[in-house]
Design a protein around this motif. Structure first.
Motif, PDB file in Angstrom:
ATOM      1  N   GLU A 141      25.672 131.846  -7.741  1.00  0.00           N
ATOM      2  CA  GLU A 141      25.519 130.573  -8.446  1.00  0.00           C
ATOM      3  C   GLU A 141      24.071 130.164  -8.683  1.00  0.00           C
ATOM      4  N   ASN A 142      23.114 130.808  -8.015  1.00  0.00           N
ATOM      5  CA  ASN A 142      21.715 130.398  -8.113  1.00  0.00           C
ATOM      6  C   ASN A 142      20.860 131.566  -8.585  1.00  0.00           C
ATOM      7  N   PRO A 143      20.097 131.377  -9.686  1.00  0.00           N
ATOM      8  CA  PRO A 143      19.310 132.482 -10.220  1.00  0.00           C
ATOM      9  C   PRO A 143      18.221 132.988  -9.266  1.00  0.00           C
ATOM     10  N   VAL A 144      17.578 132.089  -8.534  1.00  0.00           N
ATOM     11  CA  VAL A 144      16.560 132.469  -7.548  1.00  0.00           C
ATOM     12  C   VAL A 144      16.864 131.679  -6.288  1.00  0.00           C
ATOM     13  N   ILE A 145      17.152 132.392  -5.216  1.00  0.00           N
ATOM     14  CA  ILE A 145      17.554 131.729  -3.973  1.00  0.00           C
ATOM     15  C   ILE A 145      16.911 132.418  -2.775  1.00  0.00           C
ATOM     16  N   ILE A 146      16.474 131.595  -1.829  1.00  0.00           N
ATOM     17  CA  ILE A 146      15.898 132.085  -0.577  1.00  0.00           C
ATOM     18  C   ILE A 146      16.772 131.584   0.564  1.00  0.00           C
TER      19      ILE A 146
END
Length: 129
Positions: free
Chosen positions: A44-49
């Motif tokens: 669901e998140n294009p860039v996630i940490i």
């Protein structure tokens, strides 16, 4: 109704905390396993940490990404959720659903001039859908 609390961070950022709600994509569904939740958040998140609380390496990752105009979703995991990230420990970065790895991998991607093209490709493919 979902509750929202915020606090100011020492680096000038803001930490938002949402109370659990089925309407929130960050909500914790007690029936959802840590592995399922992590996979859902990655998709669901294009860039996630994924990070541990007060992780200095995560802070460096966020700063590096912000220098190229990216503000990732950051999820702080509990110890049992961190085990679901195996074999990579937190912090763990995903771009476009693909695992990048930790801080060392992100810096290597940046120094090899591959980070920005990867982010541009993600942006381009997202806008084509």
């Amino acid at each position: 109704m979902q509750g929202l609390r915020y606090s100011l961070l020492s680096d000038g950022g803001v930490r938002l905390e949402l109370s659990p709600s089925a309407a929130s994509p960050l909500a914790i569904d007690v029936a959802e396993s840590a592995e399922t939740r992590i996979q859902r958040l990655i998709s669901e998140n294009p860039v996630i940490i994924f990070s541990r609380p007060s992780c200095c390496m995560c802070h460096v990752m966020k700063r590096l990404l912000s220098t190229v105009g990216v503000h990732p979703t950051v999820i702080e995991l509990d110890d049992d959720e961190i085990a679901a990230l195996s074999p990579r420990p937190a912090p763990d970065l995903y771009i476009g659903g693909a695992p990048v790895g930790g801080l060392e991998s992100l810096v290597a991607l940046h120094l090899s001039n591959n980070l920005v093209p990867k982010l541009v490709q993600l942006h381009w493919s997202k806008n084509q859908d």
